[in-house]
Design an enzyme around this catalytic site. Structure first.
Site, PDB file in Angstrom:
ATOM      1  N   LYS A 140      26.599  54.619  24.288  1.00  0.00           N
ATOM      2  CA  LYS A 140      25.752  56.024  24.442  1.00  0.00           C
ATOM      3  C   LYS A 140      25.434  56.054  25.909  1.00  0.00           C
ATOM      4  CE  LYS A 140      21.673  58.606  23.152  1.00  0.00           C
ATOM      5  NZ  LYS A 140      20.561  58.852  21.994  1.00  0.00           N
ATOM      6  N   GLU A 190       7.463  62.815  22.789  1.00  0.00           N
ATOM      7  CA  GLU A 190       8.175  61.216  22.154  1.00  0.00           C
ATOM      8  C   GLU A 190       7.096  60.179  22.705  1.00  0.00           C
ATOM      9  OE1 GLU A 190      11.958  60.826  23.230  1.00  0.00           O
ATOM     10  OE2 GLU A 190      12.153  58.754  22.436  1.00  0.00           O
TER      11      GLU A 190
END
Ligand SMILES: C=C(O[C@@H]1C=C(C(=O)O)C=C[C@H]1O)C(=O)O
Length: 386
Positions: A140, A190
Site C-alpha cells: 500500500k 483522525e
C-alpha cells in the site's frame, strides 16, 4: 549538552496557537520556549525534559508543549511551550473568535488554484504505484497532491478556523504558527494517539467514500464502503501496523474485529478505535508516537518502501501534512491528531493538501476524485473565510 539543544526563549504575546478535540479548545498564548530541531524521539525527549524543567522553574503554570511533528522523521519538528494556555468550550471560543481574533478583510479575492501535480501527473503516479504494487513487495502507498494559490490579500488563519469549527464541529481543529508568516490550519478527523495516564488510544481511518446530499443514496454509499473488499484491505493494513506498534508497550490492547463507519460533512471513512493499557505509565509519549508514525493510513507498507515510492512520485514536500499535530503535558499525557484536511497559509500563498491510499486494485481516476473530495473540507472554508 545544553548548547546542542536548539532552544529559543522569548516572549512574543502575539503568538497564538490552538488545538481542540472538538470539545475542549486549548488556546495557547506567547512562547516560553521553541523547538525547531530533529523529530527523532531521543532529541525531542531531551529538549522536552529540559524545557519543561525550565518552564516550571520560571513559574509557567501547568506547562504544555504544542505543535507539529513532520511527515518525515528527518524534517524539523515545530514545537513550543506557550506562556499561557486557556481552555474554552466551543461556544466560548467561537464568541472569542468573532469578537477578538477574526479580522474581516474587506477585499475579497477569487483564488486561482494551481494543481501540483496536475490531474494527469497524479493519475500517472497512481498508475506507476499500481504497477509497483503488483510487481514488488509494496502492499500500500498513500499518494497525495496539492492545490496552491497566490494571495493578493493575506488570509486570516483564525477566520478559517471559525469556518472549520462551524462546518466540521466533530474534528481535531488546529491553528499552528510555524514562523511569523506561516500557519497550518485544519480540521482532522483522525486521532493518531491519545495518552491519559496508562490509557492509550488510536483511531486510524482508511477507506473513504464521498458523501451525497440525498439521504438514501448517502446510506447506500456508506453500506457499499463497509462491504468494499478494496477498502477493507486498505484498512486492515493500517490496523495490523498500529497493533504491531502499540502491542509491545501494552499489557492489554482492544482491537475491533471489523471497522465501523464515521462521517465528516463530505466523506465516509472506515474507522477502528484501538484502546490499550500501557505496561507502565512511565513509557514516554514521544517514543510511542515515533513507533506509530507514519501509519499506512498516510504512508504505506512496508513503510520504508512506501516512503521511497512517495519521494519518487510526489513532486512537492509534504512538510507537516500527514505528520502529527497536538499537545503534551509534563506528565506525558496528550492528544496527537494526523495532520490532514489542512492548509499551509503563508503571507502571499496558500497550499491545500490531500492524499489517498493506493493498493494493487486502485483506479487512478477514482483516487484523484477521492483526493478532490478530501480537498473539499478546506475549499469550502475558503469560500467563506475572506
Ligand atoms: C491522506 C489523507 O487521508 C488519509 C487516507 C484515507 C484513505 O486513503 O482512505 C483516509 C483517511 C486518512 O487516513 C488526507 O485526507 O489527505
Amino acid at each position: 549538552m545544553q548548547s546542542s539543544i536548539p532552544v529559543s526563549t522569548s516572549s512574543q504575546p502575539a503568538r497564538l496557537s490552538l488545538f481542540s478535540d472538538g470539545k475542549v479548545f486549548l488556546l495557547c498564548e506567547g512562547e516560553f520556549a521553541r523547538y525547531r530541531g530533529s523529530a527523532q524521539p531521543q532529541h525531542l525527549q531531551a529538549w522536552l525534559d529540559d524545557a519543561f524543567k525550565r518552564a516550571q522553574e520560571s513559574g509557567v503554570e501547568a506547562p504544555l508543549v504544542m505543535g507539529c511533528l513532520p511527515f518525515r522523521h528527518t524534517d524539523k519538528a515545530s514545537l513550543h511551550i506557550p506562556l499561557k494556555v486557556r481552555r474554552f468550550s466551543k461556544s466560548q471560543l467561537v464568541q472569542l473568535l468573532k469578537s477578538d481574533l477574526v479580522k474581516p478583510v474587506e477585499a475579497t479575492q477569487a483564488l486561482a488554484w494551481q494543481e501540483v501535480p496536475t490531474k494527469q501527473h497524479f493519475e500517472q503516479a497512481v498508475s506507476n504505484a499500481v504497477y509497483q504494487l503488483q510487481h514488488t513487495a509494496l502492499d500500500k502507498v498513500v499518494l497525495s497532491r496539492t492545490l496552491q494559490a497566490a494571495l493578493d490579500v493575506p488570509l486570516c488563519a483564525w477566520s478559517m478556523l471559525l469556518q472549520l469549527i462551524e462546518q466540521n464541529p466533530h474534528a481535531y481543529h488546529f491553528v499552528m504558527q510555524d514562523d511569523l508568516n506561516t500557519h497550518w490550519v485544519g480540521a482532522s478527523p483522525e486521532l493518531l494517539l491519545e495518552k491519559r495516564g496508562a490509557q492509550v488510544c488510536s483511531n486510524p481511518l482508511a477507506g473513504t467514500a464521498k458523501r451525497v446530499l440525498e439521504p438514501q443514496h448517502d446510506q447506500a454509499i456508506a453500506a457499499q464502503l463497509l462491504n468494499s473488499l478494496k477498502d477493507n484491505h486498505e484498512h486492515a493494513i493500517v490496523i495490523e501496523q498500529v497493533k504491531a506498534a502499540l502491542g509491545p508497550y501494552c499489557c492489554a490492547l482492544e482491537v475491533p474485529a471489523a471497522p465501523s463507519l464515521i462521517s465528516t460533512p463530505q466523506l465516509w471513512h472506515l474507522s477502528s478505535r484501538i484502546a490499550g493499557q500501557l505496561e507502565s505509565e512511565q513509557i514516554r509519549l514521544p517514543e510511542v508516537l515515533a513507533r506509530l508514525h507514519p501509519t499506512p493510513a498516510v504512508c504505506g507498507t512496508p513503510t520504508n518502501l512506501a516512503r521511497t515510492t512517495i519521494e519518487q512520485l510526489e513532486p512537492f514536500e509534504r512538510e507537516h501534512f500527514t505528520g502529527t499535530v497536538g499537545w503534551m503535558d509534563s506528565q506525558g499525557n496528550g492528544q496527537w491528531a494526523v495532520t490532514i484536511r489542512c492548509a499551509k497559509v503563508e503571507a502571499d500563498k496558500v497550499t491545500l493538501f490531500a492524499g489517498a491510499g493506493v493498493v494493487a486494485q486502485s483506479d487512478p481516476s477514482a483516487e484523484y476524485l477521492e483526493t478532490q473530495a478530501k480537498l473539499g473540507t478546506m475549499l469550502r472554508v475558503l469560500e467563506g473565510a475572506r
